[in-house]
Design an enzyme around this catalytic site. Structure first.
Site, PDB file in Angstrom:
ATOM      1  N   GLY A   1       0.832  -1.212   0.000  1.00 44.59           N
ATOM      2  CA  GLY A   1       0.000   0.000   0.000  1.00 44.59           C
ATOM      3  C   GLY A   1       0.858   1.249   0.000  1.00 44.59           C
TER       4      GLY A   1
ATOM      5  N   ARG B   1       4.159   6.005   1.600  1.00 50.04           N
ATOM      6  CA  ARG B   1       4.668   7.388   1.638  1.00 50.04           C
ATOM      7  C   ARG B   1       4.079   8.207   0.495  1.00 50.04           C
ATOM      8  NH1 ARG B   1      10.613   6.577  -1.088  1.00 50.04           N
ATOM      9  NH2 ARG B   1       9.931   4.751  -2.229  1.00 50.04           N
TER      10      ARG B   1
ATOM     11  N   LYS C   1       4.189  12.340  -3.063  1.00 49.11           N
ATOM     12  CA  LYS C   1       5.041  11.245  -2.592  1.00 49.11           C
ATOM     13  C   LYS C   1       6.078  11.828  -1.636  1.00 49.11           C
ATOM     14  CE  LYS C   1       8.071   7.615  -4.484  1.00 49.11           C
ATOM     15  NZ  LYS C   1       8.588   7.075  -5.752  1.00 49.11           N
TER      16      LYS C   1
ATOM     17  N   ASP D   1       8.858   6.087   7.597  1.00 47.46           N
ATOM     18  CA  ASP D   1       8.506   7.428   8.080  1.00 47.46           C
ATOM     19  C   ASP D   1       7.576   8.162   7.112  1.00 47.46           C
ATOM     20  OD1 ASP D   1      10.198   7.928   5.998  1.00 47.46           O
ATOM     21  OD2 ASP D   1      11.690   9.036   7.157  1.00 47.46           O
TER      22      ASP D   1
ATOM     23  N   ARG E   1       3.342  13.618  -8.242  1.00 47.71           N
ATOM     24  CA  ARG E   1       3.367  12.753  -9.422  1.00 47.71           C
ATOM     25  C   ARG E   1       2.011  12.749 -10.108  1.00 47.71           C
ATOM     26  NH1 ARG E   1       5.797   6.889  -8.129  1.00 47.71           N
ATOM     27  NH2 ARG E   1       4.016   6.713  -6.722  1.00 47.71           N
TER      28      ARG E   1
ATOM     29  N   ARG F   1      -1.857  -0.742  -9.697  1.00 47.32           N
ATOM     30  CA  ARG F   1      -0.718  -1.591 -10.025  1.00 47.32           C
ATOM     31  C   ARG F   1      -1.178  -3.038 -10.194  1.00 47.32           C
ATOM     32  NH1 ARG F   1       3.246   1.532  -7.072  1.00 47.32           N
ATOM     33  NH2 ARG F   1       2.262   3.553  -6.770  1.00 47.32           N
TER      34      ARG F   1
ATOM     35  N   ASP G   1       4.194  -4.611  -7.489  1.00 49.81           N
ATOM     36  CA  ASP G   1       3.602  -3.370  -6.969  1.00 49.81           C
ATOM     37  C   ASP G   1       4.183  -2.153  -7.678  1.00 49.81           C
ATOM     38  OD1 ASP G   1       5.816  -4.510  -5.362  1.00 49.81           O
ATOM     39  OD2 ASP G   1       5.824  -2.544  -4.433  1.00 49.81           O
ATOM     40  N   ASN G   2       5.221  -2.360  -8.474  1.00 46.77           N
ATOM     41  CA  ASN G   2       5.802  -1.246  -9.222  1.00 46.77           C
ATOM     42  C   ASN G   2       5.503  -1.367 -10.709  1.00 46.77           C
ATOM     43  OD1 ASN G   2       6.856  -0.252  -6.860  1.00 46.77           O
ATOM     44  ND2 ASN G   2       8.853  -1.201  -7.142  1.00 46.77           N
TER      45      ASN G   2
HETATM   46  P1  AMP Z   1       8.983   1.005  -3.262  1.00 43.57           P
HETATM   47  O1  AMP Z   1      10.313   0.451  -2.948  1.00 43.57           O
HETATM   48  O2  AMP Z   1       8.975   2.492  -3.428  1.00 43.57           O
HETATM   49  O3  AMP Z   1       8.292   0.325  -4.368  1.00 43.57           O
HETATM   50  O4  AMP Z   1       8.111   0.753  -1.939  1.00 43.57           O
HETATM   51  C1  AMP Z   1       7.722  -0.524  -1.476  1.00 43.57           C
HETATM   52  C2  AMP Z   1       6.729  -0.363  -0.358  1.00 43.57           C
HETATM   53  O5  AMP Z   1       7.339   0.283   0.762  1.00 43.57           O
HETATM   54  C3  AMP Z   1       5.520   0.493  -0.707  1.00 43.57           C
HETATM   55  O6  AMP Z   1       4.418  -0.037  -0.033  1.00 43.57           O
HETATM   56  C4  AMP Z   1       5.894   1.845  -0.166  1.00 43.57           C
HETATM   57  O7  AMP Z   1       4.776   2.639   0.106  1.00 43.57           O
HETATM   58  C5  AMP Z   1       6.648   1.475   1.103  1.00 43.57           C
HETATM   59  N1  AMP Z   1       7.611   2.515   1.494  1.00 43.57           N
HETATM   60  C6  AMP Z   1       8.739   2.850   0.858  1.00 43.57           C
HETATM   61  N2  AMP Z   1       9.386   3.838   1.488  1.00 43.57           N
HETATM   62  C7  AMP Z   1       8.657   4.166   2.573  1.00 43.57           C
HETATM   63  C8  AMP Z   1       8.788   5.114   3.642  1.00 43.57           C
HETATM   64  N3  AMP Z   1       9.826   5.943   3.711  1.00 43.57           N
HETATM   65  N4  AMP Z   1       7.826   5.141   4.563  1.00 43.57           N
HETATM   66  C9  AMP Z   1       6.781   4.311   4.502  1.00 43.57           C
HETATM   67  N5  AMP Z   1       6.596   3.390   3.547  1.00 43.57           N
HETATM   68  C10 AMP Z   1       7.514   3.315   2.581  1.00 43.57           C
HETATM   69 MG    MG Z   2       6.618   1.114  -5.221  1.00 45.30          MG
END
Ligand code: AMP
Ligand code: MG
Length: 495
Positions: free
Chosen positions: A86, A89, A109, A121, A172, A179, A248-249
């Site tokens: 989900g 951030r 974001k 965070d 964004r 996704r 998820d990406n």
């Molecule tokens: P990503 O690596 O950006 O595809 O993120 C993978 C998952 O980790 C997603 O659910 C993001 O929302 C969560 N996520 C990544 N960075 C953070 C952060 N700094 N704080 C909270 N959730 C995060």
């Molecule tokens: Mg992601």
């Protein structure tokens, strides 16, 4: 500045999201605002004012009628299913509908913790914000489908990463933030009703034409597969490595999304991996097409109940669509590579020979570590007859005999072409960029911004990348590969 938002996602019901407000930041300051994109979205910028924009694009002040939320999704991360990810951030503000240009989903974001933040965070460091801004906008100018960047701000606060870094927030814009992992989220719960609701929502917004089809969900899936195959073909033609192709990406709309440890290659190496977290090389350059299919297979598993009431039939349908992926990818790849190589004339005989010819170019580029972008840049300036212009491309190869031998074959093949040198060069130059957001350039931008609050390099690189196919006076340093000491080995997610 007024952003007229609506929100069809809200209507899907509370199982799809959690209502979340951005967490205000102490001293937001606008770095950049994308007027060009604002105009495509039909936003009125007559009363634009950067202090007000900083409040808006930091989430400190919400647009009127905005009901912000974070979306639920799951995802296969490096092959392992995680049922509960989900927007950790990111916060979805809603959609802007432009009568001429369709719908634009808007998201902040880095805007603070959400219901899905787990231990994170909810923030973003400035570096990854600048990287995403530059790379996503460059992708757009390179004609590769992508999410876009409407604005970026600094927050006036620090975030704790490897070290303390200044915080940033990017706004964004995407044609969808749904996704593959969003479908998996409901599939894992066995919630077929929600899968159907989600599919209907995506079809209505992004795949309108499939409603005419006899089996609209199957047709929808077929078109998702085709968009994804074409997208990955374009990555491969640009030397782009996404870095974290988790489900998820992967956008359901076929756009490049979630710019983390992504990069454009300098020297061609088909096994190249930049992502620090990708120790096994799962998402290496040459693996991207097959990972695309793996991800789409996960999507098929989620959608299968919609294809037919009879499970066997439904699986058979899904299989036949997945089986068409490779041919769709191959044909998109070959068509784009022929354009890049000046091989316009298409006959059956040429088609398979052209594929071999282009593959043999990649083979010698790999062995000789030739710069990806410059190889095609110089190729698109060569004449049919050998000349002293050849020395530029020769200089990119450790062993110039290899490229000399290849150029002989290429020139033989050009005999089938009817275009003049000048005509062919023009059409090749329209698809072979001079400038890409090279990793070492982005790194220099980030260092100046993070260490000295200096955004002049960001602005200059951004400006050059607005016209990636046109040589610009005095901008040579932006087309050159890194010096050995400038090479960036790893890129970080910055999460
Ligand atoms: P990503 O690596 O950006 O595809 O993120 C993978 C998952 O980790 C997603 O659910 C993001 O929302 C969560 N996520 C990544 N960075 C953070 C952060 N700094 N704080 C909270 N959730 C995060
Ligand atoms: Mg992601």
């Amino acid at each position: 500045m007024h952003i007229p938002l609506s929100n069809r996602f809200l209507e899907l019901g509370s199982g799809f999201y959690r209502k979340n407000h951005p967490v205000p930041v102490s001293a937001p300051s606008l770095i950049v605002f994308n007027r060009q994109l604002a105009s495509v979205m039909g936003l009125s910028v007559a009363d634009f004012n950067s202090a007000e924009a900083a409040l808006l694009f930091s989430g400190n002040q919400l647009p009127v009628d905005c009901e912000p939320l974070s979306m639920a999704y799951a995802g296969a991360q490096f092959g392992h299913f995680n049922p509960q990810l989900g927007d950790g951030r990111a916060i979805y503000l809603g959609e802007v509908n432009s009568p001429d240009n369709g719908c634009f989903d808007v998201q902040l974001k880095g805007s603070g913790r959400t219901a899905y933040s787990r231990n994170g965070d909810g923030r973003s460091a400035l570096g990854p914000v600048l990287r995403e801004y530059l790379v996503s906008e460059a992708m757009h100018k390179l004609n590769v489908p992508t999410t876009r960047a409407l604005a970026a701000v600094t927050t006036g606060e620090e975030v704790a990463r490897e070290l303390l870094s200044p915080g940033g927030i990017i706004t964004r814009v995407a044609s969808s933030f749904i996704r593959v992992g969003t479908f998996q989220y409901f599939a894992a719960k066995g919630d077929i009703k929600s899968i159907q609701k989600l599919a209907d929502y995506v079809i209505e917004r992004n795949y309108k034409t499939v409603v005419e089809a006899e089996n609209k969900y199957l047709e929808f899936f077929k078109q998702v597969v085709e968009r994804q195959a074409r997208l990955i073909a374009q990555w491969m033609q640009s030397g782009f490595i996404h870095g974290v192709m988790n489900t998820d990406n992967m956008s359901i709309a076929g756009e490049t999304i979630d710019y983390g440890p992504c990069a454009f290659m300098d020297e061609f190496d088909r096994n190249q991996v930049y992502s620090f977290i990708d120790r096994g090389g799962r998402y290496a350059y040459s693996s991207q097409p097959s990972i695309g299919l793996w991800n789409l297979t996960r999507l098929a598993e989620a959608l299968v109940p919609l294809f037919s009431d009879n499970t066997e039939t439904a699986v058979e349908y899904a299989r036949s669509v997945l089986n068409a992926y490779e041919a769709c990818y191959e044909s998109a790849w070959l068509m784009g590579m022929r354009d890049k190589s000046g091989l316009m004339h298409c006959s059956d005989k040429n088609s398979s020979d052209d594929k071999k010819l282009i593959e043999s170019l990649f083979e010698i580029m790999h062995v000789n570590r030739a710069d990806f972008t410059l190889t095609f840049f110089y190729l698109s300036r060569l004449n049919k007859e050998p000349s002293n212009l050849d020395s530029h491309i020769q200089g990119l190869f450790d062993n110039s005999d290899a490229i000399d031998a290849w150029l002989v074959k290429w020139r033989q093949r050009l005999c089938d072409e009817i275009l003049t040198d000048e005509q062919r060069q023009l059409s090749m130059q329209a698809v072979n960029p001079v400038y890409i957001p090279r990793n070492h350039l982005i790194e220099a931008v980030i260092r100046a911004a993070e260490d000295n609050n200096d955004f002049s390099l960001f602005n200059e690189l951004h400006l050059v990348l607005q016209n990636p196919f046109v040589l610009q006076d005095g901008m040579d340093k932006y087309m050159l590969p890194p010096e050995p000491e400038e090479v960036v080995e790893n890129t970080f997610c910055g999460t």
